[in-house]
Design a protein around this motif. Structure first.
Motif, PDB file in Angstrom:
ATOM      1  N   HIS A 151     -24.547 -21.050  -8.565  1.00 50.82           N
ATOM      2  CA  HIS A 151     -24.003 -20.053  -9.493  1.00 50.82           C
ATOM      3  C   HIS A 151     -23.761 -18.697  -8.820  1.00 50.82           C
ATOM      4  O   HIS A 151     -23.595 -17.690  -9.487  1.00 50.82           O
ATOM      5  N   GLU A 152     -23.746 -18.688  -7.466  1.00 54.51           N
ATOM      6  CA  GLU A 152     -23.417 -17.492  -6.680  1.00 54.51           C
ATOM      7  C   GLU A 152     -24.363 -16.315  -6.993  1.00 54.51           C
ATOM      8  O   GLU A 152     -23.928 -15.232  -7.385  1.00 54.51           O
ATOM      9  N   PRO A 153     -25.672 -16.521  -6.806  1.00 54.43           N
ATOM     10  CA  PRO A 153     -26.634 -15.454  -7.111  1.00 54.43           C
ATOM     11  C   PRO A 153     -26.551 -14.310  -6.104  1.00 54.43           C
ATOM     12  O   PRO A 153     -26.101 -14.501  -4.968  1.00 54.43           O
ATOM     13  N   GLN A 154     -27.027 -13.152  -6.529  1.00 57.58           N
ATOM     14  CA  GLN A 154     -27.117 -11.994  -5.645  1.00 57.58           C
ATOM     15  C   GLN A 154     -28.516 -11.838  -5.047  1.00 57.58           C
ATOM     16  O   GLN A 154     -28.705 -11.095  -4.092  1.00 57.58           O
ATOM     17  N   ILE A 155     -29.498 -12.525  -5.653  1.00 58.29           N
ATOM     18  CA  ILE A 155     -30.876 -12.505  -5.168  1.00 58.29           C
ATOM     19  C   ILE A 155     -31.319 -13.954  -5.007  1.00 58.29           C
ATOM     20  O   ILE A 155     -31.244 -14.733  -5.959  1.00 58.29           O
ATOM     21  N   LEU A 156     -31.758 -14.314  -3.823  1.00 60.20           N
ATOM     22  CA  LEU A 156     -32.179 -15.690  -3.561  1.00 60.20           C
ATOM     23  C   LEU A 156     -33.644 -15.707  -3.154  1.00 60.20           C
ATOM     24  O   LEU A 156     -34.040 -15.059  -2.187  1.00 60.20           O
ATOM     25  N   PHE A 157     -34.463 -16.448  -3.918  1.00 60.97           N
ATOM     26  CA  PHE A 157     -35.869 -16.642  -3.589  1.00 60.97           C
ATOM     27  C   PHE A 157     -36.037 -17.978  -2.877  1.00 60.97           C
ATOM     28  O   PHE A 157     -35.586 -19.014  -3.367  1.00 60.97           O
ATOM     29  N   LEU A 158     -36.705 -17.935  -1.752  1.00 63.04           N
ATOM     30  CA  LEU A 158     -37.012 -19.139  -0.982  1.00 63.04           C
ATOM     31  C   LEU A 158     -38.533 -19.243  -0.895  1.00 63.04           C
ATOM     32  O   LEU A 158     -39.171 -18.511  -0.144  1.00 63.04           O
ATOM     33  N   ASP A 159     -39.111 -20.136  -1.690  1.00 66.55           N
ATOM     34  CA  ASP A 159     -40.568 -20.285  -1.735  1.00 66.55           C
ATOM     35  C   ASP A 159     -40.968 -21.426  -0.799  1.00 66.55           C
ATOM     36  O   ASP A 159     -40.823 -22.595  -1.131  1.00 66.55           O
ATOM     37  N   GLU A 160     -41.446 -21.054   0.380  1.00 61.10           N
ATOM     38  CA  GLU A 160     -41.797 -22.027   1.425  1.00 61.10           C
ATOM     39  C   GLU A 160     -40.640 -23.001   1.665  1.00 61.10           C
ATOM     40  O   GLU A 160     -40.807 -24.229   1.568  1.00 61.10           O
ATOM     41  N   PRO A 161     -39.452 -22.492   2.013  1.00 65.22           N
ATOM     42  CA  PRO A 161     -38.267 -23.361   2.061  1.00 65.22           C
ATOM     43  C   PRO A 161     -38.274 -24.384   3.172  1.00 65.22           C
ATOM     44  O   PRO A 161     -37.586 -25.404   3.068  1.00 65.22           O
ATOM     45  N   THR A 162     -39.014 -24.144   4.247  1.00 68.88           N
ATOM     46  CA  THR A 162     -38.961 -25.078   5.372  1.00 68.88           C
ATOM     47  C   THR A 162     -40.223 -25.920   5.495  1.00 68.88           C
ATOM     48  O   THR A 162     -40.454 -26.545   6.525  1.00 68.88           O
ATOM     49  N   ALA A 163     -41.035 -25.951   4.430  1.00 71.61           N
ATOM     50  CA  ALA A 163     -42.233 -26.793   4.453  1.00 71.61           C
ATOM     51  C   ALA A 163     -41.829 -28.257   4.563  1.00 71.61           C
ATOM     52  O   ALA A 163     -41.035 -28.760   3.776  1.00 71.61           O
ATOM     53  N   GLY A 164     -42.351 -28.938   5.561  1.00 71.31           N
ATOM     54  CA  GLY A 164     -42.054 -30.344   5.746  1.00 71.31           C
ATOM     55  C   GLY A 164     -40.671 -30.638   6.289  1.00 71.31           C
ATOM     56  O   GLY A 164     -40.226 -31.791   6.253  1.00 71.31           O
ATOM     57  N   VAL A 165     -39.985 -29.633   6.793  1.00 67.07           N
ATOM     58  CA  VAL A 165     -38.622 -29.809   7.311  1.00 67.07           C
ATOM     59  C   VAL A 165     -38.663 -29.820   8.828  1.00 67.07           C
ATOM     60  O   VAL A 165     -39.392 -29.042   9.446  1.00 67.07           O
TER      61      VAL A 165
END
Length: 308
Positions: A151-165
């Motif tokens: 939805h083209e946000p202006q604020i992006l929250f990444l909560d532990e985005p690379t866990a297990g990656v």
């Protein structure tokens, strides 16, 4: 320019009396990458959940783009994208439909070209017709990011985005974060990979026991709190630190071949000249020396050890 996100006096007490957040105040500017660091249970996810409208605060206010998240929640939420820790998704739905549906939830008109752009940027285009249940954990994580961006946000929250990656996927994700910042998107991340925050973030906040204990520009934080180490490679191993050097901030490597002197890089007189004179008087010779600067992880661990 007013902050894109303003958090004022936020507290949260759950049923049973547990206080997860205590009078949190924080302002984040448009287009910056802000890293929120803290141990497990510090309150990171609770704070993110409040800003994203998933949890109601006990006290305080949050403004996203000037919109109150409680009184004007539709406009506030339309500005925010969230990539949660949990890999939650509709197992039998396709990648394309899942991401397109997320866009529709915010009342955005269909835009296949934009959805294609997002999927390609996350290396998901060749998986667009796959059911989510057939994807690997790393690919599912990418789908969560695509959903948050739909939805083209202006604020992006990444909560532990690379866990297990894996490493390759992690690299792609951070390249995406850099490209989002270039378009003016504000990125707020929590991570246990402190080297990522050290590389990517503009500012760092540290939260512990529900309280923000520090917010600082990353480079300034490392300048103010970082310590240096002078490492001397000795010509001959030492059984221990000689009595002549007692009282100095010195440690000896387990093999006795390196003498390590820790000092505050901010001080004009670091004591290095005095140390070298003491070594010469004690008859201790070294064949090489080098210095090391504290990492963000060292600073983070040190802050958490300080008495509250």
């Amino acid at each position: 320019m007013p902050p894109i996100l303003s958090i004022s006096s936020i507290s949260k007490t759950y049923a049973g009396g547990f206080q997860a957040l205590k009078n949190v105040n924080l302002e984040i500017s448009k287009g910056e990458i802000f890293a929120l660091l803290g141990p497990n249970g510090a309150g990171k996810t609770t704070l993110i959940s409040i800003v994203c409208g998933l949890v109601n605060p006990s006290t305080g206010t949050v403004l996203a783009g000037g919109h109150d998240i409680l009184r004007d929640y539709r406009k506030a939420r339309a500005l925010i994208g969230l990539v949660p820790q949990e890999l939650t998704s509709e197992a039998f739905e396709s990648v394309w439909n899942t991401v397109s549906f997320s866009r529709g939830l915010f009342g955005k008109p269909a835009d296949p070209a934009y959805i294609e752009k997002v999927l390609r940027s996350l290396s998901l285009w060749n998986k667009k017709d796959n059911r989510l249940m057939t994807l690997s954990g790393g690919m599912k994580r990418r789908v969560l990011i695509a959903k948050a961006l739909a939805h083209e946000p202006q604020i992006l929250f990444l909560d532990e985005p690379t866990a297990g990656v894996d490493v390759a996927l992690r690299k792609d994700m951070w390249e995406l974060v850099s490209s989002l910042r270039a378009t003016g998107v504000t990125v707020i991340l929590t991570t246990h990979y402190i080297e990522e925050a050290e590389e990517m973030a503009d500012r760092v906040g540290v939260i512990n026991r529900g309280e923000i204990i520090l917010v600082e520009e990353k480079t300034e934080l490392m300048r103010k709190l970082g310590r240096k180490r002078l490492i001397l490679d000795l010509q001959a191993p030492l059984p221990g630190i000689p009595p002549q050097l007692a009282g100095q901030p010195l440690t000896l490597s387990p093999q006795g071949t390196e003498l390590i002197y820790t000092y505050d890089a901010r001080r004009e007189h670091s004591g290095i000249a005095t140390l070298l004179n003491s070594l010469r008087e004690a008859g201790i010779a070294f064949k090489d020396l080098r210095t090391e600067q504290s990492s963000l992880e060292d600073i983070f661990v040190g802050l958490l050890k300080e008495p509250s």
